[in-house]
Write a protein that holds these residues in place. Structure first.
Motif, PDB file in Angstrom:
ATOM      1  N   GLY A 165       1.649  -5.744 -16.718  1.00 18.94           N
ATOM      2  CA  GLY A 165       0.647  -6.730 -16.346  1.00 18.94           C
ATOM      3  C   GLY A 165       0.271  -6.728 -14.885  1.00 18.94           C
ATOM      4  O   GLY A 165      -0.715  -7.384 -14.498  1.00 18.94           O
ATOM      5  N   ALA A 166       1.020  -6.017 -14.047  1.00 21.08           N
ATOM      6  CA  ALA A 166       0.682  -5.954 -12.622  1.00 21.08           C
ATOM      7  C   ALA A 166      -0.664  -5.257 -12.449  1.00 21.08           C
ATOM      8  O   ALA A 166      -1.027  -4.354 -13.201  1.00 21.08           O
ATOM      9  N   ARG A 167      -1.400  -5.671 -11.416  1.00 21.00           N
ATOM     10  CA  ARG A 167      -2.733  -5.114 -11.149  1.00 21.00           C
ATOM     11  C   ARG A 167      -2.626  -4.085 -10.023  1.00 21.00           C
ATOM     12  O   ARG A 167      -2.283  -4.429  -8.896  1.00 21.00           O
ATOM     13  N   VAL A 168      -2.915  -2.843 -10.353  1.00 22.39           N
ATOM     14  CA  VAL A 168      -2.815  -1.782  -9.359  1.00 22.39           C
ATOM     15  C   VAL A 168      -4.183  -1.148  -9.144  1.00 22.39           C
ATOM     16  O   VAL A 168      -4.928  -0.896 -10.094  1.00 22.39           O
ATOM     17  N   LEU A 169      -4.509  -0.930  -7.890  1.00 15.48           N
ATOM     18  CA  LEU A 169      -5.710  -0.197  -7.519  1.00 15.48           C
ATOM     19  C   LEU A 169      -5.292   1.187  -7.059  1.00 15.48           C
ATOM     20  O   LEU A 169      -4.440   1.320  -6.168  1.00 15.48           O
ATOM     21  N   VAL A 208       0.877  -1.175   0.000  1.00 14.92           N
ATOM     22  CA  VAL A 208       0.000   0.000   0.000  1.00 14.92           C
ATOM     23  C   VAL A 208       0.912   1.222   0.000  1.00 14.92           C
ATOM     24  O   VAL A 208       1.655   1.460   0.957  1.00 14.92           O
ATOM     25  N   CYS A 209       0.864   1.992  -1.076  1.00 14.40           N
ATOM     26  CA  CYS A 209       1.860   3.042  -1.320  1.00 14.40           C
ATOM     27  C   CYS A 209       1.228   4.434  -1.346  1.00 14.40           C
ATOM     28  O   CYS A 209       0.028   4.595  -1.575  1.00 14.40           O
ATOM     29  N   VAL A 210       2.078   5.430  -1.118  1.00 17.08           N
ATOM     30  CA  VAL A 210       1.714   6.826  -1.330  1.00 17.08           C
ATOM     31  C   VAL A 210       2.758   7.446  -2.242  1.00 17.08           C
ATOM     32  O   VAL A 210       3.853   6.905  -2.423  1.00 17.08           O
ATOM     33  N   THR A 248     -17.917  -5.331  -4.701  1.00 16.67           N
ATOM     34  CA  THR A 248     -16.960  -5.912  -5.645  1.00 16.67           C
ATOM     35  C   THR A 248     -15.672  -6.295  -4.931  1.00 16.67           C
ATOM     36  O   THR A 248     -15.188  -5.580  -4.063  1.00 16.67           O
ATOM     37  N   LYS A 249     -15.109  -7.447  -5.329  1.00 16.11           N
ATOM     38  CA  LYS A 249     -13.800  -7.862  -4.828  1.00 16.11           C
ATOM     39  C   LYS A 249     -12.828  -7.929  -5.997  1.00 16.11           C
ATOM     40  O   LYS A 249     -13.130  -8.523  -7.026  1.00 16.11           O
ATOM     41  N   LEU A 250     -11.661  -7.277  -5.828  1.00 22.54           N
ATOM     42  CA  LEU A 250     -10.670  -7.202  -6.887  1.00 22.54           C
ATOM     43  C   LEU A 250      -9.343  -7.785  -6.425  1.00 22.54           C
ATOM     44  O   LEU A 250      -8.848  -7.408  -5.356  1.00 22.54           O
ATOM     45  N   PRO A 251      -8.735  -8.681  -7.191  1.00 24.21           N
ATOM     46  CA  PRO A 251      -7.362  -9.075  -6.882  1.00 24.21           C
ATOM     47  C   PRO A 251      -6.419  -7.944  -7.262  1.00 24.21           C
ATOM     48  O   PRO A 251      -6.569  -7.327  -8.319  1.00 24.21           O
ATOM     49  N   VAL A 252      -5.474  -7.624  -6.380  1.00 24.20           N
ATOM     50  CA  VAL A 252      -4.535  -6.531  -6.651  1.00 24.20           C
ATOM     51  C   VAL A 252      -3.125  -6.954  -6.264  1.00 24.20           C
ATOM     52  O   VAL A 252      -2.929  -7.767  -5.358  1.00 24.20           O
ATOM     53  N   ASP A 253      -2.161  -6.383  -6.963  1.00 24.57           N
ATOM     54  CA  ASP A 253      -0.756  -6.615  -6.624  1.00 24.57           C
ATOM     55  C   ASP A 253      -0.196  -5.496  -5.755  1.00 24.57           C
ATOM     56  O   ASP A 253       0.695  -5.726  -4.943  1.00 24.57           O
ATOM     57  N   PHE A 254      -0.719  -4.290  -5.940  1.00 21.27           N
ATOM     58  CA  PHE A 254      -0.383  -3.192  -5.038  1.00 21.27           C
ATOM     59  C   PHE A 254      -1.423  -2.099  -5.169  1.00 21.27           C
ATOM     60  O   PHE A 254      -2.273  -2.121  -6.073  1.00 21.27           O
ATOM     61  N   VAL A 255      -1.361  -1.148  -4.238  1.00 21.78           N
ATOM     62  CA  VAL A 255      -2.361  -0.084  -4.135  1.00 21.78           C
ATOM     63  C   VAL A 255      -1.648   1.250  -4.000  1.00 21.78           C
ATOM     64  O   VAL A 255      -0.628   1.353  -3.307  1.00 21.78           O
ATOM     65  N   ILE A 256      -2.167   2.267  -4.664  1.00 16.78           N
ATOM     66  CA  ILE A 256      -1.658   3.628  -4.488  1.00 16.78           C
ATOM     67  C   ILE A 256      -2.771   4.477  -3.892  1.00 16.78           C
ATOM     68  O   ILE A 256      -3.865   4.568  -4.456  1.00 16.78           O
ATOM     69  N   GLY A 285      -5.036  -9.418   2.854  1.00 20.56           N
ATOM     70  CA  GLY A 285      -3.859 -10.151   2.430  1.00 20.56           C
ATOM     71  C   GLY A 285      -3.101 -10.657   3.624  1.00 20.56           C
ATOM     72  O   GLY A 285      -3.273 -10.166   4.750  1.00 20.56           O
ATOM     73  N   ALA A 286      -2.251 -11.638   3.398  1.00 18.64           N
ATOM     74  CA  ALA A 286      -1.432 -12.206   4.466  1.00 18.64           C
ATOM     75  C   ALA A 286      -0.104 -11.464   4.522  1.00 18.64           C
ATOM     76  O   ALA A 286       0.890 -11.869   3.924  1.00 18.64           O
ATOM     77  N   GLY A 287      -0.107 -10.327   5.220  1.00 19.74           N
ATOM     78  CA  GLY A 287       1.106  -9.520   5.330  1.00 19.74           C
ATOM     79  C   GLY A 287       1.261  -8.495   4.233  1.00 19.74           C
ATOM     80  O   GLY A 287       1.725  -7.390   4.470  1.00 19.74           O
ATOM     81  N   ARG A 288       0.896  -8.875   3.035  1.00 16.99           N
ATOM     82  CA  ARG A 288       0.941  -7.917   1.922  1.00 16.99           C
ATOM     83  C   ARG A 288      -0.428  -7.877   1.274  1.00 16.99           C
ATOM     84  O   ARG A 288      -1.208  -8.837   1.347  1.00 16.99           O
ATOM     85  N   VAL A 289      -0.742  -6.787   0.613  1.00 17.12           N
ATOM     86  CA  VAL A 289      -2.063  -6.634   0.021  1.00 17.12           C
ATOM     87  C   VAL A 289      -2.235  -7.601  -1.148  1.00 17.12           C
ATOM     88  O   VAL A 289      -1.352  -7.752  -1.988  1.00 17.12           O
ATOM     89  N   GLU A 290      -3.388  -8.278  -1.149  1.00 18.89           N
ATOM     90  CA  GLU A 290      -3.685  -9.244  -2.206  1.00 18.89           C
ATOM     91  C   GLU A 290      -5.036  -8.982  -2.865  1.00 18.89           C
ATOM     92  O   GLU A 290      -5.263  -9.398  -4.010  1.00 18.89           O
ATOM     93  N   ALA A 291      -5.927  -8.315  -2.157  1.00 15.89           N
ATOM     94  CA  ALA A 291      -7.259  -8.084  -2.710  1.00 15.89           C
ATOM     95  C   ALA A 291      -7.866  -6.832  -2.083  1.00 15.89           C
ATOM     96  O   ALA A 291      -7.464  -6.388  -1.003  1.00 15.89           O
ATOM     97  N   ALA A 292      -8.835  -6.275  -2.804  1.00 15.57           N
ATOM     98  CA  ALA A 292      -9.559  -5.101  -2.318  1.00 15.57           C
ATOM     99  C   ALA A 292     -11.049  -5.376  -2.373  1.00 15.57           C
ATOM    100  O   ALA A 292     -11.551  -5.956  -3.345  1.00 15.57           O
ATOM    101  N   GLU A 293     -11.735  -4.994  -1.319  1.00 14.62           N
ATOM    102  CA  GLU A 293     -13.195  -5.075  -1.294  1.00 14.62           C
ATOM    103  C   GLU A 293     -13.736  -3.654  -1.397  1.00 14.62           C
ATOM    104  O   GLU A 293     -13.396  -2.794  -0.579  1.00 14.62           O
ATOM    105  N   LEU A 294     -14.557  -3.398  -2.413  1.00 13.99           N
ATOM    106  CA  LEU A 294     -15.119  -2.071  -2.617  1.00 13.99           C
ATOM    107  C   LEU A 294     -16.465  -1.953  -1.913  1.00 13.99           C
ATOM    108  O   LEU A 294     -17.078  -2.948  -1.529  1.00 13.99           O
ATOM    109  N   THR A 295     -16.914  -0.720  -1.758  1.00 11.40           N
ATOM    110  CA  THR A 295     -18.146  -0.494  -1.008  1.00 11.40           C
ATOM    111  C   THR A 295     -19.383  -0.978  -1.732  1.00 11.40           C
ATOM    112  O   THR A 295     -20.450  -1.088  -1.127  1.00 11.40           O
TER     113      THR A 295
END
Length: 400
Positions: A143-147, A124-126, A226-234, A213-223
């Motif tokens: 190909g990485a999935r970013v939210l 999870v990045c800024v 929806t559930k999205l698989p993610v590799d990282f988040v900004i 995720g288990a220690g690192r982000v793996e998925a996002a649940e939206l309000t």
């Protein structure tokens, strides 16, 4: 001349100390920065630098030897921990440092996602500092999935870079539309179409519920469920002024470190400039988060430390680069009730009016409109909206 100490080592600090020397200040100058690198440009971090088109040395506002040649002491990697206003001293890295004039150029920091929704997971990045971008850059693989959370300019610029590098980009904005706080629906429509054409999945009126995720982000649940698989988040959910140190010292805070029109804070011989500082403007205490303001306000404070006694007259301007579009903004659109759209061949500009008064404009790949509009706004002139909208109108004639 007395000793000037500047807390913070960003654009405002660099502009202030250069101005002091240029205007003849021959006393001691010390710049204290928490980061370990000299003052650098922030806007290219999330664009040219992240894309690999600019190296670190080119980010620096001045080469390191400039400060040495000018007799400006840089104390880098050195956070300030306490200030004693009555004694005119501060503590940095355990050392007591005295000052005759103190300037806060502490800037701002990004809002972070709450730990309760997974905001502290790895990945999870800024986007704010050189270290932030260096840590994030290896994740930008094709190909990485970013939210991306947040549909302001920070989020949109990050989405543009990620898309250009071949990532799969989803952007969520909990408000009804992107750019809702800062731009008209017409500008939001322009950039939504631009990003959609580049494959960015923009979801408006949808927030982030949780990251898992288990220690690192793996998925996002939206309000919306929806559930999205993610590799990282900004997280691009805005910034807040760095005021804690000033507040702890007893300096007045109001939408940032409160200053008067000359840049003075509530404490004698203490000043503030840049993102951290608020100042009086048309009956309100406002802050401007821009390079232009950081430079102009810092140079004003430098002049006033030397006795000029000038009041700050803000001339707001901003910019954003996304794909092959350069957005240039002049003025502040607060209180607009009408947007006039002017279209040209490959260009577009949106002019904000309150009644008959021109307040601001957004110019997309239209530097002529930007330059004319900026001059009109600064001169207090408001051209006829119908003339602005007419593509046959030579914009330069509006200046007469």
């Amino acid at each position: 001349m007395g000793k000037v100490v500047v807390i913070g080592a960003g654009q405002a600090a660099a502009s202030l100390v250069a101005r002091l020397r240029a205007e003849g200040h021959d006393g001691e100058i010390t710049v204290i920065g928490a980061e370990a690198v000299p003052p650098y440009q922030r806007p290219p971090l999330s664009k040219a630098y992240l894309l690999g088109e600019m190296d670190q040395e080119r980010l620096y506002l001045r080469p390191r030897d400039f400060y040495e040649a000018q007799g400006i002491e840089l104390m880098l990697g050195t956070p300030v921990t306490a200030i004693d206003l009555s004694a005119r001293t501060l503590i940095a890295n355990g050392e007591m440092i005295g000052w005759d004039d103190l300037v806060f150029c502490t800037g701002s920091e990004p809002r972070r996602l709450p730990a309760a929704i997974g905001g502290t997971l790895d990945g999870v990045c800024v986007v704010r500092t050189l270290a932030d971008v260096d840590a994030m850059a290896p994740r930008f693989t094709k190909g990485a999935r970013v939210l991306i959370v947040g549909g302001g300019y920070i989020g949109l610029e990050a989405a543009a870079v990620a898309s250009k590098l071949g990532l799969k980009v989803t952007l969520v904005e909990m408000a009804e539309r992107i750019l809702q706080r800062v731009a008209a629906p017409e500008t939001a429509d322009f950039f939504r179409a631009l990003h959609s054409a580049h494959g960015v999945d923009i979801r408006e009126g949808v927030g982030l519920g949780a990251l898992t995720g288990a220690g690192r982000v793996e998925a996002a649940e939206l309000t919306d469920g929806t559930k999205l698989p993610v590799d990282f988040v900004i997280a691009g959910v805005g910034i807040v002024p760095e005021v804690e140190l000033a507040e702890a010292a007893g300096i007045a805070i109001e939408n940032g470190i409160r200053t008067d029109a000359t840049g003075r804070t509530s404490a004698p011989n203490v000043w503030a400039a840049g993102d951290c500082a608020s100042f009086p403007h048309k009956g309100a205490q406002i802050r401007l988060e821009s390079v232009g303001n950081a430079i102009d306000q810092a140079e004003l404070v430098a002049d006033n430390i030397l006795g000029a006694g000038r009041a700050y007259e803000a001339k707001p301007w901003f910019w954003s680069d996304q794909y092959d579009v350069k957005l240039q903004i002049a003025g502040l659109n607060h209180g607009y009730d009408r947007v006039v759209v002017r279209k040209g061949e490959g260009t577009c500009s949106h002019w904000y009016y309150a009644g008959a008064t021109l307040l601001a404009l957004d110019a997309m790949n239209d530097p002529r409109a930007y330059m004319v509009g900026k001059r009109l706004i600064e001169a207090g002139k408001s051209p006829d909206p119908d003339a602005v909208a007419d593509p046959a109108t030579d914009l330069k004639t509006l200046l007469k």
